[in-house]
Design an enzyme around this catalytic site. Structure first.
Site, mmCIF file in Angstrom:
data_model
loop_
_atom_site.group_PDB
_atom_site.id
_atom_site.type_symbol
_atom_site.label_atom_id
_atom_site.label_comp_id
_atom_site.label_asym_id
_atom_site.label_seq_id
_atom_site.Cartn_x
_atom_site.Cartn_y
_atom_site.Cartn_z
ATOM 1 N N ASN A 434 0.941 -1.183 -0.016
ATOM 2 C CA ASN A 434 -0.020 -0.041 0.040
ATOM 3 C C ASN A 434 0.819 1.244 0.096
ATOM 4 O O ASN A 434 2.051 1.141 0.409
ATOM 5 C CB ASN A 434 -0.863 -0.066 1.220
ATOM 6 C CG ASN A 434 -0.190 0.364 2.611
ATOM 7 O OD1 ASN A 434 0.351 -0.828 3.131
ATOM 8 N ND2 ASN A 434 -0.145 1.453 2.958
ATOM 9 N N CYS A 435 0.231 2.360 -0.618
ATOM 10 C CA CYS A 435 0.919 3.397 -0.543
ATOM 11 C C CYS A 435 0.261 4.721 0.501
ATOM 12 O O CYS A 435 -0.561 4.027 1.288
ATOM 13 C CB CYS A 435 1.174 4.283 -2.009
ATOM 14 S SG CYS A 435 -0.291 4.376 -2.713
ATOM 15 N N ILE A 436 -0.029 5.925 0.134
ATOM 16 C CA ILE A 436 -0.698 6.720 1.019
ATOM 17 C C ILE A 436 -1.895 6.583 0.916
ATOM 18 O O ILE A 436 -2.652 6.783 2.110
ATOM 19 C CB ILE A 436 -0.236 8.273 0.676
ATOM 20 C CG1 ILE A 436 1.172 8.352 0.862
ATOM 21 C CG2 ILE A 436 -1.019 9.233 1.550
ATOM 22 C CD1 ILE A 436 1.737 9.750 0.571
ATOM 23 N N THR A 437 -2.532 6.039 -0.160
ATOM 24 C CA THR A 437 -4.060 5.875 -0.299
ATOM 25 C C THR A 437 -4.521 4.943 -1.080
ATOM 26 O O THR A 437 -5.688 4.882 -1.081
ATOM 27 C CB THR A 437 -4.463 7.499 -1.607
ATOM 28 O OG1 THR A 437 -3.869 7.289 -2.578
ATOM 29 C CG2 THR A 437 -4.147 8.817 -0.722
ATOM 30 N N ARG A 438 -3.649 4.159 -1.529
ATOM 31 C CA ARG A 438 -4.240 2.838 -2.434
ATOM 32 C C ARG A 438 -3.547 1.587 -1.618
ATOM 33 O O ARG A 438 -2.442 1.541 -1.336
ATOM 34 C CB ARG A 438 -3.622 3.074 -3.727
ATOM 35 C CG ARG A 438 -4.162 4.432 -4.663
ATOM 36 C CD ARG A 438 -3.621 4.386 -6.087
ATOM 37 N NE ARG A 438 -3.750 5.547 -6.826
ATOM 38 C CZ ARG A 438 -3.552 5.642 -8.092
ATOM 39 N NH1 ARG A 438 -3.077 4.673 -8.705
ATOM 40 N NH2 ARG A 438 -3.925 6.874 -8.547
#
Length: 489
Positions: A434-438
């Site tokens: 995962n990244c910041i939003t996804r």
């Protein structure tokens, strides 16, 4: 390839974040005790404090390669597991020990009689080898973390075998580098010798290659040609020995002077361009990274915090950056500005080199610096906007709409369960990140993915970059959903 480099760049963000404070400490410390740092006596509290701060900052700057080992190892592993960092460190220790001068000369005594080969292996503990060790650790982790061994070797199954396999890969890599590394290093020495006869243009080519080779650590090969008495030059050693151009066969200081306007003013200009082009919701993050890096560069010429902050995110921009160094160095040499450094081309060294006999027209740092600031700013801003380069604050993950996305259900376990069902079940999921939003997932069979089912979990959207990749836009609470899904997997 570009996506791989961007992933590598992101993995370097954590170790790079350690560097700005070190650069600031070194700049302040060097300003307090310049004579001490050049080998003089330590007199008074200011000298003691300065020495203390320089050593504190140097603790990380001097061991930057090790930071990259861990950062790349953990950052490029599928689930950012510390096991990958441990495997990367095992690879680093093996390679740097197997390729150390003492080991190499014991294995191949002829190396001891070859000054260039000895010099090559003395510089083996560099950022390039650190990044290579990190890649080995992460790749072995991603490939072998789920390995099942026979019962009698079951203790070493799964993650426990990663460091062992990484060590084997490191041994093979070291065997290859044993023969390849001195060739590469020697080639750079030969290039340096060829540049010497080209005057101001040669100085510009040297500056360009110096910056271009920073990620690999091979710039030290060129530095030895121009700054020290490897082939009879010694621009740095002669400058600080109090000699002048009349005492040598070249214009003394020409291989150092061009770095001053670029480091002191060019980097702040480029940093300002990055801040101005950062996305509105990420400007503070960009300022935190590049502003402190610009201060480091101006005060003491420590440029790595700035350079490693974008070189892998936007490699084309780094090439432009290196070209600007080459252009400004040629101009600086032709205009007659001469200054030298014993540490790097920052304000501190400029001030303390100005009284030396070889220094000339040091007042020109103002017009040259202002020109460098303006050119670096304009070129960086144009390139970033024109080609949508992913400099700090402009990453794809930082889309404001995604950050504002709100899940319709605050039960993260339930949300994760629905998403996983829509992905075709845990058997269809190869990896989760995962990244910041996804949520970023790799899947086995794209036909089993039910986007409608996934969206029923209240997510903001679903993206499918390829047949094996799915991205689920969750919003800023993505970490909680990812944690629950990892438990289910």
């Amino acid at each position: 390839m570009m996506k791989y480099l961007q992933k590598l760049g992101k993995s370097l963000m954590l170790p790079v974040a350690c560097l700005p404070i070190c650069g600031i400490l070194m700049g302040i410390g060097y300003a307090l005790c310049p004579a001490t740092m050049q080998g003089g006596d330590m007199n008074g509290f200011a000298n003691m404090l300065g020495f203390f701060l320089v050593k504190a900052g140097g603790a990380l700057i001097d061991n930057m390669a090790i930071l990259f080992v861990i950062g790349v190892g953990v950052g490029m592993s599928d689930d950012h597991d510390g096991t990958a960092g441990l495997a990367a460190m095992a690879s680093w220790l093996m390679m740097t020990n197997l390729l150390a001068v003492g080991t190499v000369t014991a294995l191949m005594p002829s190396v001891a009689d070859d000054a260039n080969k000895t010099l090559a292996f003395s510089a083996i503990a560099n950022p390039f080898i650190g990044i290579l060790a990190g890649i080995i650790g992460a790749t072995c982790y991603n490939k072998f973390k789920g390995t099942q061994l026979p019962d009698w070797l079951s203790f070493f199954s799964g993650k426990r075998c990663v460091a062992i396999i990484s060590g084997v890969v490191a041994i093979v890599t070291s065997a290859i580098l044993l023969f390849v590394w001195p060739i590469v290093y020697g080639a750079l020495l030969a290039v340096g010798n060829g540049i010497v006869s080209m005057g101001a243009v040669g100085a510009g080519i040297y500056a360009f290659l110096n910056r271009l080779l920073i990620p690999t650590g091979l710039h030290h090969a060129l530095n030895n040609v121009f700054w020290f008495d490897t082939v009879g030059l010694g621009d740095l050693t002669n400058f600080w020995a109090g000699n002048t151009s009349a005492d040598v066969s070249w214009s003394l200081g020409m291989y150092m002077s061009g770095f001053f306007p670029c480091m002191m003013f060019g980097i702040p200009g480029a940093a300002l361009a990055m801040v101005h082009t950062a996305k509105s919701n990420k400007k503070k993050v960009a300022i935190g990274l590049v502003a402190s890096a610009a201060v480091c560069a101006f005060v003491c010429g420590v440029t790595e915090p700035f350079e490693f902050g974008f070189m892998f995110l936007a490699p084309a921009l780094y090439l432009i950056y290196a070209l600007l160094y080459g252009i400004f160095t040629t101009i600086t040499v032709l205009l007659g500005f001469r200054a030298g450094f014993s540490f790097s081309a920052g304000a501190t060294d400029l001030v303390f080199s100005a009284p030396l006999p070889a220094a000339a027209n040091t007042w020109m740092i103002i017009p040259l610096g202002l020109a460098a600031f303006a050119v670096f700013y304009v070129v960086f801003r144009f390139a970033i906007v024109k080609f949508d380069l992913k400099t700090p604050g402009r990453e794809d993950d930082d889309i404001e709409a995604e950050k504002k996305a709100v899940l319709s259900n605050s039960n993260f376990t339930e949300v994760a369960s629905v998403i996983l069902e829509g992905l075709g079940g845990k058997e269809n999921v190869k990896s989760l990140d995962n990244c910041i939003t996804r949520l970023r997932l790799e899947i086995n069979d794209y036909t089993k993915v039910d986007e409608k089912k996934i969206k029923s979990a209240g997510v903001a959207g679903v993206m499918r970059p390829s047949k094996t990749a799915v991205q689920v836009i969750v919003g800023t609470k993505v970490q909680f959903v990812a944690d629950e899904m990892k438990k289910m997997l």
